[in-house]
Scaffold this motif. Structure first.
Motif, short mmCIF file in Angstrom:
data_model
loop_
_atom_site.label_atom_id
_atom_site.label_comp_id
_atom_site.label_asym_id
_atom_site.label_seq_id
_atom_site.Cartn_x
_atom_site.Cartn_y
_atom_site.Cartn_z
N SER A 91 0.84 -1.19 0.00
CA SER A 91 0.00 0.00 0.00
C SER A 91 0.88 1.24 0.00
CB SER A 91 -0.93 0.01 1.22
OG SER A 91 -0.25 0.52 2.36
N GLY A 92 0.25 2.40 -0.24
CA GLY A 92 0.99 3.64 -0.26
C GLY A 92 1.24 4.25 1.11
N VAL A 93 0.62 3.67 2.15
CA VAL A 93 0.75 4.23 3.49
C VAL A 93 2.20 4.21 3.96
CG1 VAL A 93 0.15 3.91 5.92
CG2 VAL A 93 -1.62 3.74 4.16
N GLY A 94 2.88 3.09 3.76
CA GLY A 94 4.26 2.97 4.21
C GLY A 94 5.18 3.98 3.56
N MET A 95 4.99 4.22 2.26
CA MET A 95 5.81 5.22 1.57
C MET A 95 5.58 6.60 2.19
SD MET A 95 5.72 6.40 -2.43
CE MET A 95 6.69 7.80 -3.01
N ALA A 96 4.32 6.93 2.45
CA ALA A 96 4.00 8.23 3.05
C ALA A 96 4.67 8.40 4.40
CB ALA A 96 2.49 8.39 3.19
N VAL A 97 4.65 7.34 5.21
CA VAL A 97 5.23 7.40 6.55
C VAL A 97 6.74 7.45 6.49
CG1 VAL A 97 5.52 6.14 8.72
CG2 VAL A 97 3.26 6.30 7.66
N PHE A 98 7.35 6.58 5.68
CA PHE A 98 8.80 6.49 5.67
C PHE A 98 9.47 7.70 5.01
CE2 PHE A 98 8.10 1.68 5.91
CZ PHE A 98 8.14 1.71 7.30
N GLN A 99 8.80 8.30 4.01
CA GLN A 99 9.38 9.53 3.45
C GLN A 99 9.32 10.64 4.48
OE1 GLN A 99 7.90 12.62 2.59
NE2 GLN A 99 5.85 12.05 3.24
N ALA A 100 8.25 10.66 5.28
CA ALA A 100 8.14 11.65 6.35
C ALA A 100 9.20 11.42 7.42
CB ALA A 100 6.74 11.61 6.97
N ALA A 101 9.44 10.15 7.75
CA ALA A 101 10.45 9.83 8.75
C ALA A 101 11.84 10.27 8.29
CB ALA A 101 10.44 8.33 9.03
N ASP A 102 12.14 10.03 7.02
CA ASP A 102 13.45 10.46 6.49
C ASP A 102 13.57 11.98 6.51
OD1 ASP A 102 14.05 7.83 6.09
OD2 ASP A 102 13.79 7.85 3.91
N ALA A 103 12.48 12.68 6.18
CA ALA A 103 12.50 14.14 6.22
C ALA A 103 12.67 14.63 7.66
CB ALA A 103 11.21 14.69 5.62
N PHE A 104 11.97 14.01 8.59
CA PHE A 104 12.07 14.36 10.02
C PHE A 104 13.53 14.27 10.48
CE2 PHE A 104 12.14 13.34 14.51
CZ PHE A 104 11.14 14.11 15.08
N GLU A 105 14.20 13.21 10.06
CA GLU A 105 15.60 13.03 10.45
C GLU A 105 16.49 14.11 9.86
OE1 GLU A 105 18.80 9.35 10.91
OE2 GLU A 105 16.77 8.97 10.17
N LEU A 106 16.20 14.51 8.62
CA LEU A 106 16.97 15.59 7.99
C LEU A 106 16.73 16.92 8.70
CD1 LEU A 106 16.41 14.69 4.23
CD2 LEU A 106 18.62 14.69 5.41
N PHE A 107 15.49 17.18 9.07
CA PHE A 107 15.16 18.44 9.75
C PHE A 107 15.82 18.55 11.12
CE2 PHE A 107 10.80 18.38 7.46
CZ PHE A 107 11.31 19.05 6.37
N THR A 108 15.76 17.45 11.89
CA THR A 108 16.10 17.51 13.32
C THR A 108 17.43 16.87 13.69
OG1 THR A 108 15.02 15.40 13.86
CG2 THR A 108 13.63 17.39 13.84
N GLY A 109 17.92 15.96 12.87
CA GLY A 109 19.11 15.19 13.25
C GLY A 109 18.79 14.07 14.21
N LEU A 110 17.50 13.91 14.53
CA LEU A 110 17.06 12.85 15.44
C LEU A 110 16.56 11.66 14.64
CD1 LEU A 110 14.98 15.02 17.95
CD2 LEU A 110 17.36 14.27 18.19
N ARG A 111 16.73 10.46 15.19
CA ARG A 111 16.27 9.26 14.50
C ARG A 111 14.87 8.90 14.99
NH1 ARG A 111 17.98 5.72 11.06
NH2 ARG A 111 17.28 3.56 11.09
N PRO A 112 13.86 9.01 14.13
CA PRO A 112 12.51 8.68 14.55
C PRO A 112 12.30 7.17 14.61
CG PRO A 112 12.51 9.23 12.23
CD PRO A 112 13.93 9.46 12.73
N ASP A 113 11.28 6.75 15.33
CA ASP A 113 10.90 5.34 15.39
C ASP A 113 9.92 5.09 14.25
OD1 ASP A 113 9.64 2.88 15.90
OD2 ASP A 113 9.98 3.07 18.06
N ARG A 114 10.44 4.56 13.14
CA ARG A 114 9.64 4.41 11.94
C ARG A 114 8.46 3.45 12.13
NH1 ARG A 114 14.44 6.38 10.60
NH2 ARG A 114 14.68 7.53 8.62
N GLU A 115 8.67 2.38 12.85
CA GLU A 115 7.58 1.43 13.07
C GLU A 115 6.48 2.07 13.93
OE1 GLU A 115 7.06 -1.55 11.70
OE2 GLU A 115 8.87 -1.19 10.50
N ARG A 116 6.87 2.88 14.89
CA ARG A 116 5.87 3.59 15.70
C ARG A 116 5.09 4.57 14.84
NH1 ARG A 116 8.53 6.22 20.60
NH2 ARG A 116 9.46 7.60 19.06
N MET A 117 5.78 5.29 13.96
CA MET A 117 5.10 6.24 13.09
C MET A 117 4.11 5.53 12.18
SD MET A 117 8.17 8.89 11.99
CE MET A 117 7.05 9.94 11.03
N LEU A 118 4.49 4.36 11.71
CA LEU A 118 3.60 3.58 10.84
C LEU A 118 2.36 3.11 11.62
CD1 LEU A 118 3.30 2.42 7.99
CD2 LEU A 118 4.47 0.36 8.79
#
Length: 276
Positions: A245-272
């Motif tokens: 599904s497209g949900v994972g792409m939406a979440v993981f692209q956001a997670a990668d962007a979050f990491e670029l913005f903040t320098g923090l590593r998000p919990d991708r599975e939690r975000m999903l």
């Protein structure tokens, strides 16, 4: 520390991005404010982008995501591009750092991460891709990076499909990338099919091709995430196709962007898990 980020696009009032970014920052014990800059609210156009980015810099934004229809129009405003953004020719994440605008593309990495997570053993011998606009360049780049040996592109705009095929072929000379004139030519005989056109979105209901063209031996991937399950995705699943599904792409692209913005590593599975 706190961050101020946002999303620049047209018709994006219902975006899930603010909730994803702000919630994950809170989960990490941090503060991130994420605002939507919707040019549809004042009938803005790409000509307004320079002024928008000047104001974002003045308001001390840390960065913004960029979505339809500005992923290419924003590039002339940027000081630097990541290798992937330069290769793909589209930017969906801009980081403001040391007075400079730095463009990235996390659509491709988000798609690749979601695909690997969902169908790790899927064959990429021959892939049919429907659509050559919007997200298609990033998805094609992701599939070829993942190891696709052959990629056939179909779009109702043949010139657009041809241009994307030529671009990807130059980037991946050891593979075979081609534009085809009929949707059947992209799907028949493919190991899997990825759907990148807007057909199936809540605002563009319907299917981009007949589900009868799919077979249960093929995997099927959708990039649309609103609705979570498009009509075509449901039909493919009903036929027995392994699906993405497209949900994972939406979440993981956001997670990668979050990491670029903040320098923090998000919990991708939690975000999903928390995506709504």
């Amino acid at each position: 520390m706190s961050w101020l980020c946002g999303l620049v696009g047209e018709g994006i009032a219902a975006s899930r991005s603010p909730a994803m970014h702000e919630r994950e920052a809170k989960n990490l014990g941090e503060i991130l404010v994420y605002r939507v800059v919707d040019t549809a609210a004042w009938e803005g156009t790409a000509a307004d982008l320079p002024a928008i980015f000047q104001w974002l810099k003045r308001f001390n934004y840390n960065g913004v995501n960029v979505t339809h229809p500005y992923k290419q129009a924003v590039i002339p405003l940027l000081d630097e591009l990541s290798d992937a953004a330069s290769a793909i020719g589209a930017v969906n994440t801009v980081v403001f750092r040391n007075g400079k605008y730095i463009g990235h593309n996390t659509d491709w990495s988000g798609y690749a991460a979601n695909f690997r997570r969902t169908l790790p053993d899927a064959s990429l011998e021959r892939v049919g891709q429907i659509g050559a606009g919007g997200a298609a360049s990033a998805v094609g780049y992701a599939l070829l990076t993942l190891g696709a040996r052959e990629l056939k592109l179909f779009d109702v705009d043949r010139a657009r499909a041809t241009a994307l095929a030529e671009r990807l072929q130059k980037l991946f000379p050891e593979t075979r990338v081609s534009a085809v004139s009929r949707v059947e030519d992209a799907i028949t005989g493919a190991s899997g099919v990825v759907q990148t056109s807007p057909i199936g979105m809540s605002t563009h209901p319907g299917v981009p091709f007949s589900p009868d063209l799919l077979s249960s031996e093929q995997w099927f991937s959708e990039v649309i995430y609103f609705p979570r399950e498009t009509e075509l995705l449901a039909q493919a699943r009903a036929k027995g196709c392994p699906t993405v599904s497209g949900v994972g792409m939406a979440v993981f692209q956001a997670a990668d962007a979050f990491e670029l913005f903040t320098g923090l590593r998000p919990d991708r599975e939690r975000m999903l898990k928390e995506f709504d």
